[in-house]
Motif scaffolding. Structure first.
Motif, PDB file in Angstrom:
ATOM      1  N   PRO A  26       0.831  -1.216   0.000  1.00 45.68           N
ATOM      2  CA  PRO A  26       0.000   0.000   0.000  1.00 45.68           C
ATOM      3  C   PRO A  26       0.868   1.269   0.000  1.00 45.68           C
ATOM      4  CG  PRO A  26      -0.623  -1.520   1.776  1.00 45.68           C
ATOM      5  CD  PRO A  26       0.615  -2.075   1.164  1.00 45.68           C
ATOM      6  N   PRO A  27       0.393   2.334  -0.672  1.00 46.30           N
ATOM      7  CA  PRO A  27       1.208   3.553  -0.811  1.00 46.30           C
ATOM      8  C   PRO A  27       1.656   4.166   0.512  1.00 46.30           C
ATOM      9  CG  PRO A  27      -0.944   3.801  -1.900  1.00 46.30           C
ATOM     10  CD  PRO A  27      -0.877   2.417  -1.382  1.00 46.30           C
ATOM     11  N   ASP A  28       0.817   4.044   1.563  1.00 46.83           N
ATOM     12  CA  ASP A  28       1.238   4.690   2.822  1.00 46.83           C
ATOM     13  C   ASP A  28       2.369   3.935   3.537  1.00 46.83           C
ATOM     14  OD1 ASP A  28      -0.572   2.682   3.268  1.00 46.83           O
ATOM     15  OD2 ASP A  28      -1.457   3.591   5.041  1.00 46.83           O
ATOM     16  N   TRP A  29       2.738   2.779   3.037  1.00 44.59           N
ATOM     17  CA  TRP A  29       3.891   2.068   3.620  1.00 44.59           C
ATOM     18  C   TRP A  29       5.208   2.774   3.310  1.00 44.59           C
ATOM     19  CZ3 TRP A  29       3.726  -3.938   4.152  1.00 44.59           C
ATOM     20  CH2 TRP A  29       2.524  -4.295   4.803  1.00 44.59           C
ATOM     21  N   LYS A  30       5.109   3.750   2.451  1.00 43.45           N
ATOM     22  CA  LYS A  30       6.255   4.616   2.176  1.00 43.45           C
ATOM     23  C   LYS A  30       6.791   5.242   3.467  1.00 43.45           C
ATOM     24  CE  LYS A  30       6.449   9.247   0.232  1.00 43.45           C
ATOM     25  NZ  LYS A  30       5.804  10.149  -0.718  1.00 43.45           N
ATOM     26  N   GLU A  31       5.870   5.503   4.421  1.00 44.06           N
ATOM     27  CA  GLU A  31       6.234   6.200   5.660  1.00 44.06           C
ATOM     28  C   GLU A  31       6.976   5.314   6.663  1.00 44.06           C
ATOM     29  OE1 GLU A  31       5.517   9.231   5.395  1.00 44.06           O
ATOM     30  OE2 GLU A  31       3.951   9.147   3.842  1.00 44.06           O
ATOM     31  N   THR A  32       6.958   3.990   6.470  1.00 48.27           N
ATOM     32  CA  THR A  32       7.529   3.128   7.513  1.00 48.27           C
ATOM     33  C   THR A  32       9.055   3.245   7.589  1.00 48.27           C
ATOM     34  OG1 THR A  32       7.872   1.222   6.067  1.00 48.27           O
ATOM     35  CG2 THR A  32       5.709   1.397   7.149  1.00 48.27           C
ATOM     36  N   GLY A  33       9.661   3.680   6.491  1.00 47.64           N
ATOM     37  CA  GLY A  33      11.128   3.715   6.441  1.00 47.64           C
ATOM     38  C   GLY A  33      11.734   2.358   6.140  1.00 47.64           C
ATOM     39  N   ARG A  34      10.891   1.307   6.120  1.00 46.35           N
ATOM     40  CA  ARG A  34      11.408  -0.065   5.990  1.00 46.35           C
ATOM     41  C   ARG A  34      10.945  -0.772   4.721  1.00 46.35           C
ATOM     42  NH1 ARG A  34       9.504  -3.629   9.297  1.00 46.35           N
ATOM     43  NH2 ARG A  34       7.704  -2.442   9.998  1.00 46.35           N
ATOM     44  N   HIS A  35      10.115  -0.098   3.905  1.00 46.54           N
ATOM     45  CA  HIS A  35       9.549  -0.798   2.751  1.00 46.54           C
ATOM     46  C   HIS A  35       9.902  -0.171   1.410  1.00 46.54           C
ATOM     47  CE1 HIS A  35       6.978  -2.345   6.015  1.00 46.54           C
ATOM     48  NE2 HIS A  35       7.048  -3.463   5.297  1.00 46.54           N
ATOM     49  N   LEU A  36      10.314  -1.027   0.491  1.00 41.59           N
ATOM     50  CA  LEU A  36      10.397  -0.699  -0.932  1.00 41.59           C
ATOM     51  C   LEU A  36       9.560  -1.754  -1.619  1.00 41.59           C
ATOM     52  CD1 LEU A  36      14.248  -0.099  -1.343  1.00 41.59           C
ATOM     53  CD2 LEU A  36      12.467   1.638  -1.221  1.00 41.59           C
ATOM     54  N   ARG A  41      20.647  -0.114   5.579  1.00 40.22           N
ATOM     55  CA  ARG A  41      20.076   1.029   6.313  1.00 40.22           C
ATOM     56  C   ARG A  41      20.573   1.022   7.764  1.00 40.22           C
ATOM     57  NH1 ARG A  41      14.263   1.231   9.062  1.00 40.22           N
ATOM     58  NH2 ARG A  41      14.202   3.414   9.630  1.00 40.22           N
ATOM     59  N   TYR A  42      20.519  -0.166   8.370  1.00 36.40           N
ATOM     60  CA  TYR A  42      20.974  -0.280   9.765  1.00 36.40           C
ATOM     61  C   TYR A  42      22.472   0.018   9.878  1.00 36.40           C
ATOM     62  CZ  TYR A  42      22.562  -2.372  14.074  1.00 36.40           C
ATOM     63  OH  TYR A  42      23.187  -2.567  15.279  1.00 36.40           O
ATOM     64  N   VAL A  43      23.254  -0.585   8.985  1.00 36.10           N
ATOM     65  CA  VAL A  43      24.706  -0.391   9.038  1.00 36.10           C
ATOM     66  C   VAL A  43      25.039   1.101   8.908  1.00 36.10           C
ATOM     67  CG1 VAL A  43      26.866  -0.819   7.776  1.00 36.10           C
ATOM     68  CG2 VAL A  43      25.299  -2.707   8.220  1.00 36.10           C
ATOM     69  N   CYS A  44      24.381   1.785   7.998  1.00 37.91           N
ATOM     70  CA  CYS A  44      24.675   3.207   7.756  1.00 37.91           C
ATOM     71  C   CYS A  44      23.923   4.135   8.711  1.00 37.91           C
ATOM     72  CB  CYS A  44      24.319   3.591   6.320  1.00 37.91           C
ATOM     73  SG  CYS A  44      25.321   2.760   5.072  1.00 37.91           S
ATOM     74  N   GLY A  45      22.894   3.616   9.413  1.00 35.56           N
ATOM     75  CA  GLY A  45      22.105   4.460  10.310  1.00 35.56           C
ATOM     76  C   GLY A  45      21.224   5.458   9.569  1.00 35.56           C
ATOM     77  N   LEU A  46      20.462   4.990   8.578  1.00 36.44           N
ATOM     78  CA  LEU A  46      19.674   5.892   7.724  1.00 36.44           C
ATOM     79  C   LEU A  46      18.192   5.900   8.120  1.00 36.44           C
ATOM     80  CD1 LEU A  46      21.125   4.579   4.324  1.00 36.44           C
ATOM     81  CD2 LEU A  46      21.962   6.512   5.690  1.00 36.44           C
ATOM     82  N   PRO A  47      17.515   7.024   7.873  1.00 34.71           N
ATOM     83  CA  PRO A  47      16.081   7.085   8.179  1.00 34.71           C
ATOM     84  C   PRO A  47      15.222   6.183   7.279  1.00 34.71           C
ATOM     85  CG  PRO A  47      16.987   9.294   7.776  1.00 34.71           C
ATOM     86  CD  PRO A  47      18.066   8.311   7.456  1.00 34.71           C
ATOM     87  N   HIS A  48      15.582   6.017   6.010  1.00 34.94           N
ATOM     88  CA  HIS A  48      14.709   5.265   5.088  1.00 34.94           C
ATOM     89  C   HIS A  48      15.535   4.329   4.189  1.00 34.94           C
ATOM     90  CE1 HIS A  48      11.485   4.337   2.286  1.00 34.94           C
ATOM     91  NE2 HIS A  48      10.646   5.017   3.041  1.00 34.94           N
ATOM     92  N   ARG A  95      12.445   1.858  -5.429  1.00 31.87           N
ATOM     93  CA  ARG A  95      11.022   1.745  -5.765  1.00 31.87           C
ATOM     94  C   ARG A  95      10.233   1.943  -4.483  1.00 31.87           C
ATOM     95  NH1 ARG A  95      12.822   2.987  -9.976  1.00 31.87           N
ATOM     96  NH2 ARG A  95      13.390   1.513 -11.608  1.00 31.87           N
ATOM     97  N   VAL A  96       9.816   3.179  -4.270  1.00 34.40           N
ATOM     98  CA  VAL A  96       9.132   3.553  -3.033  1.00 34.40           C
ATOM     99  C   VAL A  96       7.630   3.357  -3.228  1.00 34.40           C
ATOM    100  CG1 VAL A  96       8.725   5.462  -1.420  1.00 34.40           C
ATOM    101  CG2 VAL A  96      10.956   5.236  -2.561  1.00 34.40           C
ATOM    102  N   PRO A  97       6.940   2.687  -2.276  1.00 34.81           N
ATOM    103  CA  PRO A  97       5.499   2.466  -2.454  1.00 34.81           C
ATOM    104  C   PRO A  97       4.769   3.779  -2.747  1.00 34.81           C
ATOM    105  CG  PRO A  97       6.275   1.309  -0.504  1.00 34.81           C
ATOM    106  CD  PRO A  97       7.432   2.126  -1.009  1.00 34.81           C
ATOM    107  N   GLY A  98       3.950   3.762  -3.786  1.00 31.91           N
ATOM    108  CA  GLY A  98       3.121   4.926  -4.102  1.00 31.91           C
ATOM    109  C   GLY A  98       3.803   6.008  -4.921  1.00 31.91           C
ATOM    110  N   GLU A  99       5.110   5.871  -5.148  1.00 37.66           N
ATOM    111  CA  GLU A  99       5.825   6.926  -5.893  1.00 37.66           C
ATOM    112  C   GLU A  99       6.160   6.482  -7.305  1.00 37.66           C
ATOM    113  OE1 GLU A  99       9.320   8.437  -3.992  1.00 37.66           O
ATOM    114  OE2 GLU A  99       8.155   9.393  -2.402  1.00 37.66           O
ATOM    115  N   LEU A 100       6.089   7.436  -8.248  1.00 36.48           N
ATOM    116  CA  LEU A 100       6.525   7.132  -9.613  1.00 36.48           C
ATOM    117  C   LEU A 100       8.017   7.448  -9.714  1.00 36.48           C
ATOM    118  CD1 LEU A 100       3.454   8.466 -11.613  1.00 36.48           C
ATOM    119  CD2 LEU A 100       4.008   6.108 -10.962  1.00 36.48           C
ATOM    120  N   SER A 101       8.614   7.017 -10.834  1.00 35.19           N
ATOM    121  CA  SER A 101      10.056   7.161 -10.966  1.00 35.19           C
ATOM    122  C   SER A 101      10.392   7.530 -12.400  1.00 35.19           C
ATOM    123  CB  SER A 101      10.687   5.814 -10.605  1.00 35.19           C
ATOM    124  OG  SER A 101      12.059   5.934 -10.536  1.00 35.19           O
ATOM    125  N   LEU A 102      11.460   8.328 -12.595  1.00 34.04           N
ATOM    126  CA  LEU A 102      11.823   8.734 -13.959  1.00 34.04           C
ATOM    127  C   LEU A 102      12.504   7.615 -14.740  1.00 34.04           C
ATOM    128  CD1 LEU A 102      13.136  12.409 -13.781  1.00 34.04           C
ATOM    129  CD2 LEU A 102      11.126  11.531 -14.974  1.00 34.04           C
TER     130      LEU A 102
END
Ligand code: ASN
Length: 304
Positions: free
Chosen positions: A96-106, A280-287, A296-303
């Motif tokens: 689902p598109p709102d899974w974009k916010e979890t930081g853990r899903h592509l 993500r964990y190794v680098c300490g990143l938010p997303h 490929r982020v849920p709900g987002e288009l890409s060029l």
């Protein structure tokens, strides 16, 4: 693609760490006697998954082919040929598109999926711990400059990691125990013994404790959430049939798996570890999106 040199350098550092993670993972598994399989991308059946992921299906040669959601059934079949296998397996899960916010899903990600013939859950937990310690140590050694540039102090955890049963974790940390536990612990932590109704049908039910599965998840500390997921597998045709029915799934959909099981699937255990989540964990990143050049982020288009 990147507006500033700073952004480009940051991305280059993350990609270098990601590359080292992959090298270290291969090195570890090769030393453990694993054989690498090329990934399966399309198949007549794939992981049913319990959450509401949309089906991604293509038509070809008069048949329907699923884009791989996990290689679970191929792993079970593969260990009848080689005793220990792994694959860097691209998975498509149209979340689902709102899974974009979890930081853990592509919705396109790669999991390192592995399986061991006659393996037990305990052996796989031991392997998972040694795997993580090896990868983290290697990356710290090889990529100290990149980690410094990313402002990441990466602790290498001590083994064995603590373990909670699913029920214990829920009792102590409430319904969203996964988030809470991951935020509170300072070392990776196992969750074991999931109840039969919260997992997929292929995780093996403990013959001595009906309703309890011989499976596990590993959570990262610092709130990074799930690292890996796996368990022992159901391999006997009558057990698989019973579990499919218990979940209200259509037996006909799993004809291929049942046919394989009738011929004889070996007992096995394994797990899958998400590569983008690990990086993500190794680098300490938010997303997790930051770990890929073409995320490929849920709900987002890409060029491109
Ligand atoms: N890779 C997982 C396993 O081995 C399955 C999954 O990704 N759903 O159990």
């Amino acid at each position: 693609m990147f507006v500033s040199d700073r952004e480009r350098e940051r991305k280059a550092a993350i990609l270098k760490v990601g590359s080292e993670v992959i090298w270290a993972a291969r090195e570890f598994l090769q030393n453990e006697g694993f054989v690498e399989l090329l990934p399966v991308i399309v198949a007549p059946l794939t992981d049913p998954l319990r959450h509401n992921t949309d089906r991604a299906v293509i038509e070809a040669y008069g048949g329907h082919w699923h884009l791989t959601r996990s290689m679970i059934f191929h792993k079970q079949a593969a260990v009848s040929v080689c005793a220990k296998i792994f694959s860097f397996s691209p998975n498509i899960r149209v979340e689902p598109p709102d899974w974009k916010e979890t930081g853990r899903h592509l919705w396109e990600f790669v999991q390192l999926d592995l399986e061991v013939r006659n393996g037990s859950r305990e052996e796989l937990m031991d392997l998972g711990e040694r795997f993580l310690v090896h990868v983290l140590s290697r990356v710290k050694e090889q990529c100290w400059a990149e980690l410094e540039a990313l402002g990441r102090e990466l602790p290498v955890p001590k083994r064995p990691f603590p373990a909670f049963t699913y029920h214990e974790a829920r009792r102590r940390f409430g319904e969203v125990f996964e988030v809470k536990l991951s935020q509170e612990v300072e070392t990776p932590v196992w969750i074991i013994d999931f109840p039969i109704d919260v997992r997929e049908f292929y995780d093996r039910e403990d013959p001595k404790r009906p309703g309890i599965l011989l499976d596990m998840d590993l959570l990262y500390p610092e709130g990074y959430g799930e690292a890996l997921s796996g368990g022992e597998r159901e391999y006997l045709p009558e057990r698989i049939r019973k579990r499919i029915e218990l979940q209200g799934l259509d037996l006909a959909q799993f004809q291929g798996l049942l046919a394989l099981a009738e011929k004889g699937l070996p007992p096995s255990a394994g797990f899958g570890i998400g590569i983008e989540r690990l990086v993500r964990y190794v680098c300490g990143l938010p997303h997790v999106a930051e770990t890929r050049l073409f995320p490929r982020v849920p709900g987002e288009l890409s060029l491109i």
